[in-house]
Each structure stands twice: as structure tokens, then as C-alpha cells.
Design a protein around this motif. Structure first.
Motif, PDB file in Angstrom:
ATOM      1  N   ALA A  30       0.835  -1.201   0.000  1.00  0.00           N
ATOM      2  CA  ALA A  30       0.000   0.000   0.000  1.00  0.00           C
ATOM      3  C   ALA A  30       0.871   1.252   0.000  1.00  0.00           C
ATOM      4  O   ALA A  30       0.628   2.198  -0.751  1.00  0.00           O
ATOM      5  CB  ALA A  30      -0.934  -0.022   1.211  1.00  0.00           C
ATOM      6  N   ARG A  31       1.911   1.253   0.816  1.00  0.00           N
ATOM      7  CA  ARG A  31       2.780   2.435   0.880  1.00  0.00           C
ATOM      8  C   ARG A  31       3.455   2.691  -0.462  1.00  0.00           C
ATOM      9  O   ARG A  31       3.534   3.825  -0.929  1.00  0.00           O
ATOM     10  CB  ARG A  31       3.851   2.247   1.959  1.00  0.00           C
ATOM     11  CG  ARG A  31       3.296   2.429   3.343  1.00  0.00           C
ATOM     12  CD  ARG A  31       4.378   2.278   4.392  1.00  0.00           C
ATOM     13  NE  ARG A  31       3.786   2.438   5.715  1.00  0.00           N
ATOM     14  CZ  ARG A  31       4.418   2.161   6.839  1.00  0.00           C
ATOM     15  NH1 ARG A  31       5.667   1.712   6.821  1.00  0.00           N
ATOM     16  NH2 ARG A  31       3.807   2.327   7.993  1.00  0.00           N
TER      17      ARG A  31
ATOM     18  N   ILE B 225       0.947   4.037  -3.041  1.00  0.00           N
ATOM     19  CA  ILE B 225       0.562   5.426  -2.789  1.00  0.00           C
ATOM     20  C   ILE B 225       1.733   6.357  -3.120  1.00  0.00           C
ATOM     21  O   ILE B 225       1.544   7.467  -3.614  1.00  0.00           O
ATOM     22  CB  ILE B 225       0.112   5.597  -1.316  1.00  0.00           C
ATOM     23  CG1 ILE B 225      -1.195   4.827  -1.099  1.00  0.00           C
ATOM     24  CG2 ILE B 225      -0.066   7.069  -0.962  1.00  0.00           C
ATOM     25  CD1 ILE B 225      -1.575   4.678   0.364  1.00  0.00           C
TER      26      ILE B 225
ATOM     27  N   ALA C 243      -4.543   6.487  -2.142  1.00  0.00           N
ATOM     28  CA  ALA C 243      -4.714   6.447  -0.677  1.00  0.00           C
ATOM     29  C   ALA C 243      -6.179   6.322  -0.290  1.00  0.00           C
ATOM     30  O   ALA C 243      -6.519   5.673   0.697  1.00  0.00           O
ATOM     31  CB  ALA C 243      -4.101   7.698  -0.044  1.00  0.00           C
TER      32      ALA C 243
ATOM     33  N   VAL D  35      -8.523   4.958  -2.167  1.00  0.00           N
ATOM     34  CA  VAL D  35      -9.150   3.861  -2.912  1.00  0.00           C
ATOM     35  C   VAL D  35      -9.191   2.625  -2.029  1.00  0.00           C
ATOM     36  O   VAL D  35      -8.259   2.359  -1.273  1.00  0.00           O
ATOM     37  CB  VAL D  35      -8.345   3.592  -4.208  1.00  0.00           C
ATOM     38  CG1 VAL D  35      -8.755   2.285  -4.845  1.00  0.00           C
ATOM     39  CG2 VAL D  35      -8.524   4.750  -5.185  1.00  0.00           C
ATOM     40  N   ARG D  36     -10.298   1.874  -2.142  1.00  0.00           N
ATOM     41  CA  ARG D  36     -10.431   0.701  -1.277  1.00  0.00           C
ATOM     42  C   ARG D  36      -9.764  -0.545  -1.868  1.00  0.00           C
ATOM     43  O   ARG D  36      -9.799  -0.762  -3.076  1.00  0.00           O
ATOM     44  CB  ARG D  36     -11.900   0.405  -1.033  1.00  0.00           C
ATOM     45  CG  ARG D  36     -12.465   1.289   0.063  1.00  0.00           C
ATOM     46  CD  ARG D  36     -13.915   1.029   0.293  1.00  0.00           C
ATOM     47  NE  ARG D  36     -14.698   1.544  -0.813  1.00  0.00           N
ATOM     48  CZ  ARG D  36     -16.021   1.512  -0.844  1.00  0.00           C
ATOM     49  NH1 ARG D  36     -16.687   0.961   0.155  1.00  0.00           N
ATOM     50  NH2 ARG D  36     -16.687   2.007  -1.860  1.00  0.00           N
TER      51      ARG D  36
ATOM     52  N   THR E 222      -9.276   1.184   2.991  1.00  0.00           N
ATOM     53  CA  THR E 222      -8.575   1.934   1.942  1.00  0.00           C
ATOM     54  C   THR E 222      -7.084   1.614   1.971  1.00  0.00           C
ATOM     55  O   THR E 222      -6.537   1.170   2.988  1.00  0.00           O
ATOM     56  CB  THR E 222      -8.732   3.455   2.114  1.00  0.00           C
ATOM     57  OG1 THR E 222      -8.105   3.834   3.344  1.00  0.00           O
ATOM     58  CG2 THR E 222     -10.210   3.860   2.134  1.00  0.00           C
ATOM     59  N   LEU E 223      -6.438   1.882   0.848  1.00  0.00           N
ATOM     60  CA  LEU E 223      -4.989   1.695   0.798  1.00  0.00           C
ATOM     61  C   LEU E 223      -4.308   2.607   1.816  1.00  0.00           C
ATOM     62  O   LEU E 223      -3.284   2.244   2.394  1.00  0.00           O
ATOM     63  CB  LEU E 223      -4.466   1.992  -0.607  1.00  0.00           C
ATOM     64  CG  LEU E 223      -4.910   1.045  -1.721  1.00  0.00           C
ATOM     65  CD1 LEU E 223      -4.199   1.389  -3.019  1.00  0.00           C
ATOM     66  CD2 LEU E 223      -4.626  -0.389  -1.365  1.00  0.00           C
ATOM     67  N   GLY E 224      -4.893   3.786   2.025  1.00  0.00           N
ATOM     68  CA  GLY E 224      -4.326   4.690   3.023  1.00  0.00           C
ATOM     69  C   GLY E 224      -4.315   4.058   4.403  1.00  0.00           C
ATOM     70  O   GLY E 224      -3.326   4.134   5.137  1.00  0.00           O
TER      71      GLY E 224
ATOM     72  N   LEU F  83      -4.351   0.838   4.998  1.00  0.00           N
ATOM     73  CA  LEU F  83      -3.363  -0.254   4.969  1.00  0.00           C
ATOM     74  C   LEU F  83      -1.955   0.293   5.152  1.00  0.00           C
ATOM     75  O   LEU F  83      -1.129  -0.290   5.852  1.00  0.00           O
ATOM     76  CB  LEU F  83      -3.453  -1.015   3.643  1.00  0.00           C
ATOM     77  CG  LEU F  83      -4.720  -1.821   3.391  1.00  0.00           C
ATOM     78  CD1 LEU F  83      -4.682  -2.446   1.996  1.00  0.00           C
ATOM     79  CD2 LEU F  83      -4.874  -2.913   4.435  1.00  0.00           C
ATOM     80  N   ALA F  84      -1.691   1.434   4.524  1.00  0.00           N
ATOM     81  CA  ALA F  84      -0.341   2.009   4.589  1.00  0.00           C
ATOM     82  C   ALA F  84       0.004   2.461   6.006  1.00  0.00           C
ATOM     83  O   ALA F  84       1.167   2.484   6.379  1.00  0.00           O
ATOM     84  CB  ALA F  84      -0.235   3.187   3.617  1.00  0.00           C
ATOM     85  N   GLU F  85      -1.039   2.807   6.784  1.00  0.00           N
ATOM     86  CA  GLU F  85      -0.781   3.313   8.133  1.00  0.00           C
ATOM     87  C   GLU F  85      -0.858   2.221   9.200  1.00  0.00           C
ATOM     88  O   GLU F  85      -0.728   2.507  10.388  1.00  0.00           O
ATOM     89  CB  GLU F  85      -1.801   4.409   8.475  1.00  0.00           C
ATOM     90  CG  GLU F  85      -1.514   5.698   7.744  1.00  0.00           C
ATOM     91  CD  GLU F  85      -2.724   6.621   7.703  1.00  0.00           C
ATOM     92  OE1 GLU F  85      -3.623   6.443   8.555  1.00  0.00           O
ATOM     93  OE2 GLU F  85      -2.765   7.476   6.820  1.00  0.00           O
ATOM     94  N   MET F  86      -1.068   0.973   8.756  1.00  0.00           N
ATOM     95  CA  MET F  86      -1.182  -0.119   9.723  1.00  0.00           C
ATOM     96  C   MET F  86       0.036  -0.157  10.638  1.00  0.00           C
ATOM     97  O   MET F  86       1.168  -0.097  10.162  1.00  0.00           O
ATOM     98  CB  MET F  86      -1.221  -1.444   8.962  1.00  0.00           C
ATOM     99  CG  MET F  86      -2.443  -2.253   9.188  1.00  0.00           C
ATOM    100  SD  MET F  86      -2.239  -3.919   8.558  1.00  0.00           S
ATOM    101  CE  MET F  86      -1.833  -3.645   6.850  1.00  0.00           C
TER     102      MET F  86
ATOM    103  N   ASP G 202       2.384  -2.185  13.143  1.00  0.00           N
ATOM    104  CA  ASP G 202       2.766  -3.557  13.438  1.00  0.00           C
ATOM    105  C   ASP G 202       2.933  -3.692  14.947  1.00  0.00           C
ATOM    106  O   ASP G 202       3.701  -2.956  15.551  1.00  0.00           O
ATOM    107  CB  ASP G 202       4.088  -3.862  12.726  1.00  0.00           C
ATOM    108  CG  ASP G 202       4.327  -5.339  12.617  1.00  0.00           C
ATOM    109  OD1 ASP G 202       3.823  -6.086  13.474  1.00  0.00           O
ATOM    110  OD2 ASP G 202       5.028  -5.743  11.680  1.00  0.00           O
TER     111      ASP G 202
END
Lengths: 444, 473
Positions: free
Chosen positions: A349-350, A353, A360, A362-363, B459-461, B463-466, B468
């Protein structure tokens, strides 16, 4: 009112064939098609379903851009030509798309390295155009404006790999090939009535779904390590035994993908094919042309070539006909563990983006894992195995198996029918690991 | 900042009958509990109601719900139970696979305290994820005006909205009755309840009903309501086609008679939501009604250590056994923590569960999805609506491309690959694939269409902020 009959469509196994292909993935399917086209009577067997292993778990890359000059790049160029020319007329069946690859460098230093690689690739016949930072928005309007520049590879293409495997097998069947799924090879016919003993107890073909659907550890780790004793070394392979019958054939092709090491082990020869896990993230459908090319960051090539066991992640972003965007790709050596890893998903994901900031919001709809079959020197294994005459291999293509499948299949068919292969197969020789030819130690 | 994030003794997912009962029971037994629920209000689908102060009708166990809700609020006020309504769990992971706490990643509303908006951690799970309407494709089912019976019911219960004026309620099972009488009470004219099976009523046909007197009373009450609203109850009557061009105009029954209607409510039983049990690796099986359900033992434990399940997740059975199972799961966790548990309570709960499950089994036997329903599908009938995959395309994926199992079907013809990720068409795709290959559907057929890597949209956002868990001190 079923327009087509019901019931199993299993074809009975013939007792003899010219070639038995083990594996109904895209590599086995391509080999079956080209061998059938060359006039051979071909039987394809798979312990699971069609495209049930790595073929059903990738992105469908047909790339020349991500290869360093060397034997793999030569194979990639050749295979790209086979996809586009020999198989070009069927491209619509498997959504073959010449979309081009756009490699993006985030910093001037990375752009310098990309330019150097591009120049070396160009010297080997790859078509590549340098793209300045200012030109990027015209090529990819949604791309980050932070990029320093990039390189456009018009030859990069995409296929839907499951459809490619299934249609190649359908075409081969139309020309007389027999395809039998859920038929695990449990032993090889050897002269004198000897058969190889199974690496795992036979009869577990009931494992539904085979390949992808199989639980981690099913069929164990690939068994064909370098230390295989070679009990049957030198004894020819003259066919296969499955729970559904025995097929005698002068040639047996091991196209079992990630499980190819275990199949080789069954024949008593070592083949160091190991799984390298990759995840692909799929978004909700987006408007057409949101992402136009295969777009990836310049450090992807390093990740592909890396031998680190740890998680490697560099984003590859591309649209599909259905509107979803596929985001690859991670690489890590963790055996056959299919559970979604938060760290891998986060890295995908990072990275995505970073390339396309609009993603960011988008699901994500799903994520899937696949196991790429790799060899220690990151080259596939293609050709006859002198340690077990009659046994051939077409495996170990790692993450490039879809792209390399067409060329691999055609080369195998040429070699099988006694033609000189259009590409030298020496770098891909199965026995190269025996002579210490592997660049790096294996092991996880 | 994140270091004082609590690790709960147990996270209960779902605040329907099973989850409410489990959460309240665990908190009252002395455990630290977090209750995560997608709904804005507690009660789940069964006890759906439209505002904080109302309760479902008494006939529906409204008093039991009101008591559970009061206990929930009490435990919350005492600080023993953290209640997170409006939160969906989209991922559960366990940093140390064979032990240690679970991390539940959440989609929450933004008014929640930031530290718990995105995730909670717990040493054990009770999964009470409920069920949704089972859908079967038939020609015309995609027309506007055709709804799942449960959807019609949800509009009535949650929004007091009626979806049409002339309605046909069709499918199988007793759930058709409250939908029909609910519509009639709300002012719609119900032309018929079309019950596909021969059963007339629960009293005459169900041995199990003898042991569930409350249910029998309910049946008598519905029969009276049906009579009062003059709703014809037709048995062995299947809707075989839905007619209309741009919206529903009527239904064809058994290939002949046409009823003109502007609302068709279809109910074919329920499908448990199995994403989370499959995500944590719990074993599943095919239940009597053909649904995939989680395997549990006599203490509601799944095959994964630390993961329990109750209610529809373990088999569609209705609210009564769900409440008992939730409570039993709570006591089973309490016992594992060395807390005192009254064995008489456990015996009483087990008896209630046995009775409830016997009754459910009788219902499943009386109201099965009729064999041969796939014969009504035509070349052009949509099976997967998200990806617009027709029955004809599934047939060709089998004959031409060799797809003989649902996973391969999915990869080659794309059913279940769209927005709903197989939630609507999963049962049908498994059944169609099995029928095309000449065999009954198995648990193996159902699993690939029941497992979903993300249990809710994310959202991908996000996911990106997950974060750990291993990265925290």
C-alpha cells in the motif's frame, strides 16, 4: 436446461504418449501447445486444478524491462516475441495487452542508475525510451509529481495468466492432447519396472484445489535438494504413474512450478527450486485509464534480483480490463505460508501510494499470495536432464513465469523434436547446480 | 502513547444475540471485554430496532434483549466492558502465530477515541458474526423491485419503510412469514407467500418443535396474522421466473401462473459470515442447510486455540440457541481463566443449546433449498451480479476451460471477484459448479467463496498506516 452436458469431463489417460507434461500451469500449457503443434501426442497431468498454483496467483507480467542483460533477458525477449507473434492471433483469449512498462525513478541518483541499466538493455535489443520528469504526467496523469524521471519500455505487456493456461490447454486438446487434472504423479516408470518412490505418501490427490488451495506444507517443502542421493541416477525415465493410470512416454516434462523440486526428487535427481512468497493487492474497480502502463519504481529490479530472505517490496502498479488495479509485489522467503502478512500488505500500500497518491483513498478488495519458484541463481531450469534421461524440466521461472512461459514452451518443443532451439539452453541446464554453477548458496 | 494500549482478555465480534450474551457474560464473570460491532445499536439483525430507546417486539424476545442491553450498559459503566459500535473488523492477525494476543484491525467512526479507532488487541476471541440472506439466482432476479427477504425486513425494522405495494414473498422457511405479515401490517398488499417445500406448518411437521414450545406459539401467532391479513400461503410453489423489463412486473410460479407485483421478497435461508473464522484458520464444515459453518466443541471452542464462536457462525439456528451459546462461550473463557463457574448453569445452557439445535435441524430438514434449482437457470441468467457472469459463461468455463471447482471457476470466469467478493453469489457458484460436474457441493466447494482476505472494505491509506504490534515497545 443445461446447454452443455453435466458430469465430470475427465479424459481417460492413454497408455502411451510422446510427451507427458506434469503441471497444468501456464508453462506446462505452453509446452503442451507447442509440442502438440509439432505433432507430438501429449498428455498433461496435474495434481490440482488448471492454473491452480503460481499461474493463478500473479499479475500476468510479460516484462523485458526488469531484467538485467544476461540469459534471462534473452529468454524474456524471445518469449515476448512468441507471445506477440506465434500466439498473437490468440491474444484476445487471454487479454494480451501491449500496454508498455513505465519505470519511475524517485531521485536523480536512481534515475542515473536507471539510465545506465536502460543503456545496457538497449545494447541487447530492448526498446526503451528515456522519459524526463516533465513528460511523466502526459504518460501517467495520476502519477506522483515527485518523480525525477523514468524509462518507457513499449515491449512490456500483460496477459491474464489463468485464461492463458486454460486456453492453451483447450487449444492443445482440440489438436488431440489429453489433459487430466487431479491426477498426481506418484512415481516414474524406470526400465526394469522400477518406479521412483513418492516424496510424500501417494494418494493425496483428494486434496481439493491442489496447488493454491492446498494448505501450507502440503507436499512438504520442495524435496529435491542438492543432497538428493541420486539413487536412480542415470536410469532413464520412461513414463509416469498416477492414481488414475500409468502413461508410458519417451519424454516427461517437469513443469510443476513451485513443486518441481519435489517432482525431480521423485525421479531421484536434485533440483533446488524453492518458494518465494509474493502478495498482490487488488483495488476496487476504478475508471478506465486511471493507470495506463505497468508502472513500477526503479528499485524493483534490485528486489527481483535480491536473494535476501527478508521481505522485499517495491511497487508495481497496473490497471486491468475489469477496472481493478493490481499492486505487486513483495518477495520473501518464508516457505509455504499463505496467511496475509500485515507488513507485506502495508509495504504494498505504501509503495503504491508513493507512485500514485490518489490511491490512498481507494479501497482494497482483496489480497492474494502466490509462491514463486526460484533457483539460487535466479535462472529457470529448461531442458533435458542428463541425470535421468527422458526427464525434462521447464520450471523455476520465479516471478517471471508468465512472461517466460511462451518462449519456454516453444524452446522445449524444438528441443524435444530434435530441432536446434532458437535460444541456447545451456545457461538453464538442470545439472548446472551439480557442478557448483549456482552463484549463491541455497536455503531458507 | 501506544504503550498503555490495553490487551483485553477477550474481544467479542458482533453484538447480536450471541455476541451480546457472550460479552455481557464474560464481563460479569470478571474478564476484561471489548465488544466490537458493525451496527450502530446493539441487537444485530435479529433484534434490529430503529432508535436507542425502542426495543424489538415482545414476541421476538424483546424483553430478553432489553435485559441484555441493560446489562451491557451496566458493565460498560463499571468499566469492565468496552463497547465499540459502528466498528467493522477488517483483519485479524496474530503476530505470534501459535500464541499471544490477536490484533483486530478496525474501521471505526471518527468520534471514537483515536487509540482504539484502528485496532484492539485481545488474548481470546468470541466470533459471533451472524448471517445474511442466502440468495439463489433465477431469471430476472437482478430487476429493481426484487429484494432479499432479510433486506425487506431490515427496511421495515430499521427504517419503517415499505419497499413496494403489491408484494410476493417467496423461497422457503418460516422466515418468510414475519416478512409477509410485516409488509401487510405496514400497508402493502401481499399476494402470496410461495413456499417451495411441501411443509404447511411447524406444528404438524416438526418433531423438534415439541421441544421448542415458544417457537410453536410463534407459529400459531403467525398463522393467525396471515389469516387476518388474508395472505395466501402456497406450498410446493416456486417462483421460477421474475418478469419485467426495467423493473419487476410480476412473477411466474412453477412455470405457469403469473402474479403481478412490484415487490418480490426472496428468502432461501441464511448464510453465516465466515470471513473471520476462516481468516484465523478455524476448521469449517458444511451444515445441514448447506451452509459453511465453524466447527466448535462442547465449550464453543473452534479448532484454533483462543478462538471461540457462537450463534449463526456455528450453524444457522436462530436467537435462542445463539444466546445460550454466547453465554457458554463466556463461561468457557472464565473457566480457562480459573474463575468460578457454576456447573448447573453450564448444564442448563447445554440443554438449551441441544434443544435449540434440534429444532433448527428439524427446520433445515423441512425447508431445504430444493434440489434441482439450478435447472431453472438459463444461458443468460446472471449468477454473479457484480461481475455480470451468466450461467452460460460458467457452463463454458467448465466445458471449454476445464473449471471443475469453484476456485478455478472464479479464476477463469470471474464469479465472486467483484464488489461483494462472493457474499451474494458464493453459495450459488459452489452449487452450480458442483452440479455441472455432477456431484453435490461440499465444504471444499464453499470455502474458496467464503474466505475473504479483508473482512470489510479498507482503503490503501489505512493499509499504509497499519501499525505492526511487534514494532511497539
Amino acid at each position: 436446461m443445461t446447454p452443455y452436458g453435466k458430469g465430470p469431463i475427465h479424459q481417460d489417460l492413454p497408455r502411451t504418449a510422446d510427451l507427458v507434461v506434469i503441471g497444468a500451469g501456464v508453462v506446462g500449457a505452453a509446452a503442451a501447445w507447442f509440442a502438440t503443434l509439432a505433432g507430438l501426442r501429449v498428455v498433461v497431468v496435474d495434481r490440482g486444478a488448471i492454473a491452480g498454483g503460481t499461474s493463478g496467483a500473479g499479475e500476468g507480467n510479460v516484462l523485458v524491462s526488469d531484467k538485467e542483460p544476461g540469459p534471462e533477458l534473452e529468454l524474456a525477449r524471445y518469449s515476448r516475441q512468441v507471445w506477440g507473434e506465434d500466439l498473437g492471433g490468440y491474444g484476445g483469449l487471454w487479454e494480451f495487452e501491449r500496454k508498455g512498462g513505465l519505470v519511475v525513478a524517485s531521485t536523480p541518483a536512481a534515475l542515473g542508475a536507471l539510465r545506465t541499466l536502460a543503456a545496457r538493455q538497449r545494447a541487447r535489443g530492448v526498446v526503451v525510451r528515456e522519459v524526463s520528469g516533465d513528460e511523466l504526467p502526459a504518460l501517467e496523469p495520476r502519477l506522483t509529481r515527485e518523480a525525477a524521471g523514468g524509462a518507457l519500455y513499449p515491449q512490456d505487456a500483460q496477459v491474464q495468466p489463468m485464461l492463458a493456461a486454460a486456453h492453451l490447454l483447450r487449444l492443445a486438446r482440440q489438436r488431440g492432447a489429453v489433459v487430466r487434472t487431479r491426477a498426481e504423479v506418484v512415481g516414474f516408470l524406470r526400465p526394469g519396472g522400477r518406479t521412483g518412490s513418492p516424496a510424500t505418501p501417494g494418494g493425496d490427490t483428494a486434496t481439493p484445489g491442489g496447488g493454491m488451495g492446498a494448505p501450507a506444507g502440503d507436499m512438504g517443502a520442495p524435496a529435491g535438494g542438492m543432497g538428493a542421493p541420486g539413487r536412480d541416477a542415470g536410469v532413464p525415465v520412461t513414463g509416469v504413474t498416477t492414481p488414475h493410470g500409468t502413461v508410458s512416454a519417451p519424454a516427461v516434462l517437469n513443469a510443476a512450478g513451485t513443486w518441481a523440486g519435489a517432482v525431480a526428487g521423485l525421479a531421484g535427481v536434485g533440483l533446488p527450486v524453492l518458494p518465494r512468497r509474493g502478495f498482490v493487492l487488488v483495488t476496487e474497480p476504478l475508471p478506465p485509464a486511471t493507470v495506463r502502463h505497468k508502472v513500477y519504481a526503479a528499485d524493483y529490479v534490485d528486489a527481483v534480483a535480491s536473494s535476501d530472505a527478508e521481505l522485499q517490496a517495491s511497487p508495481v502498479v497496473e490497471g486491468t480490463g475489469g477496472g481493478t488495479v493490481l499492486i505487486g509485489s513483495t518477495r520473501e522467503r518464508v516457505g509455504f505460508d499463505r496467511r496475509p502478512s500485515p507488513a507485506a500488505v502495508r509495504a504494498l500500500a505504501r509503495g503504491a501510494i508513493g507512485l500514485f497518491p490518489m490511491l490512498a483513498s481507494v479501497r482494497a478488495m482483496r489480497v492474494y499470495a502466490g509462491f514463486r519458484p526460484y533457483c539460487p541463481d535466479h535462472l529457470p531450469v529448461i531442458g533435458p536432464d542428463p541425470r535421468a534421461p527422458g526427464l525434462w524440466h521447464a520450471c523455476g521461472h520465479e516471478g517471471a513465469g508468465i512472461g517466460l512461459a511462451a518462449g519456454t514452451g516453444k524452446l522445449i518443443a524444438q528441443a524435444l523434436t530434435g530441432e536446434a532451439p532458437e535460444l541456447d539452453l545451456t545457461p538453464f541446464a538442470p545439472e548446472r547446480f551439480e557442478r557448483g554453477g549456482a552463484d549463491e548458496p541455497r536455503g531458507t | 502513547m501506544a504503550t498503555d494500549r490495553p490487551t483485553y482478555d477477550v474481544a467479542v465480534v458482533g453484538a447480536g444475540p450471541a455476541g451480546l450474551s457472550a460479552a455481557v457474560g464474560a464481563a460479569e464473570a470478571g474478564l476484561d471485554v471489548v465488544l466490537v460491532d458493525a451496527g450502530r445499536l446493539p441487537g444485530g439483525q435479529y433484534w434490529r430496532h430503529d432508535d436507542e430507546h425502542s426495543t424489538p417486539p415482545r414476541s421476538h424476545g424483546g424483553r430478553l434483549f432489553a435485559r441484555l442491553r441493560a446489562r451491557l450498559h451496566h458493565q460498560r459503566d463499571l468499566g469492565r466492558l468496552r463497547y465499540l459500535p459502528g466498528h467493522q473488523v477488517w483483519l485479524i492477525d496474530r503476530p505470534r502465530p501459535d500464541g499471544g494476543p490477536f490484533t483486530l484491525r478496525l474501521n471505526g467512526p471518527y468520534e471514537t477515541a483515536p487509540v482504539e479507532r484502528d485496532r484492539v488487541r485481545a488474548r481470546a476471541l468470541v466470533l459471533c458474526c451472524g448471517a445474511y440472506d442466502r440468495q439463489l439466482p433465477l431469471p430476472g432476479w437482478e430487476l429493481p423491485g426484487v429484494m432479499a427477504a432479510g433486506g425487506v425486513q431490515a427496511l421495515l425494522k430499521g427504517h419503517r419503510a415499505v419497499a413496494g405495494r403489491r408484494a410476493v414473498v417467496a423461497g422457503t422457511g418460516p422466515f418468510l412469514l414475519p416478512v409477509a405479515t410485516g409488509l401487510a401490517r405496514a400497508g402493502a398488499r401481499v399476494l402470496a407467500v410461495c413456499e417451495a417445500n411441501p411443509a404447511h406448518g411447524w406444528l404438524r411437521h416438526l418433531d423438534g418443535a415439541v421441544r421448542a414450545p415458544a417457537k410453536s406459539a410463534e407459529a400459531v401467532r403467525y398463522a393467525a396474522l396471515m389469516a387476518r391479513h388474508r395472505i395466501p400461503y402456497r406450498t410446493r410453489a416456486a417462483v421460477t421466473e421474475i418478469l419485467g423489463e426495467d423493473r419487476v412486473r410480476g412473477v411466474r410460479i412453477d412455470g405457469g401462473e403469473v402474479l403481478e407485483a412490484d415487490l418480490v421478497a426472496l428468502g432461501w435461508g441464511f448464510t453465516p459470515a465466515l470471513e473471520l473464522p476462516l481468516m484465523v484458520g478455524a476448521a469449517t464444515r458444511r451444515d445441514l442447510d448447506g451452509s459453511l459453518v465453524a466447527v466448535v466443541d462442547a465449550r464453543q471452542r473452534t479448532t484454533v486455540p483462543g478462538v471461540l464462536a457462537a450463534g449463526e457462525t456455528t450453524g444457522v439456528g436462530g436467537a435462542a440457541p445463539a444466546v445460550a451459546e454466547g453465554r457458554l462461550a463466556a463461561l468457557s473463557l472464565a473457566a480457562a481463566h480459573g474463575l468460578p463457574v457454576d456447573p448447573r448453569t453450564v448444564r442448563r445452557l447445554r440443554a438449551a443449546i441441544r434443544h435449540g439445535r434440534a429444532f433448527a435441524a428439524a427446520l433445515h430438514r423441512t425447508y431445504p433449498v430444493p434440489d434441482g434449482w439450478t435447472d431453472r437457470l438459463t444461458e443468460r441468467t446472471l449468477v454473479c451480479r457484480c461481475e455480470e457472469v451468466t450461467y452460460g459463461e460458467l457452463c463454458r468455463a467448465r466445458t471449454d476451460l476445464g473449471a471443475e471447482d469453484p476456485r478455478t471457476m472464479k479464476l477463469l470466469a470471474r464469479p465472486g471477484m467483484g464488489w461483494c467478493q462472493g457474499r451474494i453469489c458464493g453459495f450459488a457458484v459452489a452449487a452450480v459448479t458442483a452440479s455441472l460436474t455432477g456431484r453435490p457441493a461440499t465444504a471444499e466447494d464453499l470455502r474458496p467463496l467464503s474466505a475473504r482476505p479483508f473482512a470489510a472494505p479498507v482503503t490503501l491509506g489505512e493499509l499504509a498506516e497499519m501499525v505492526d504490534e511487534d514494532e511497539e515497545p
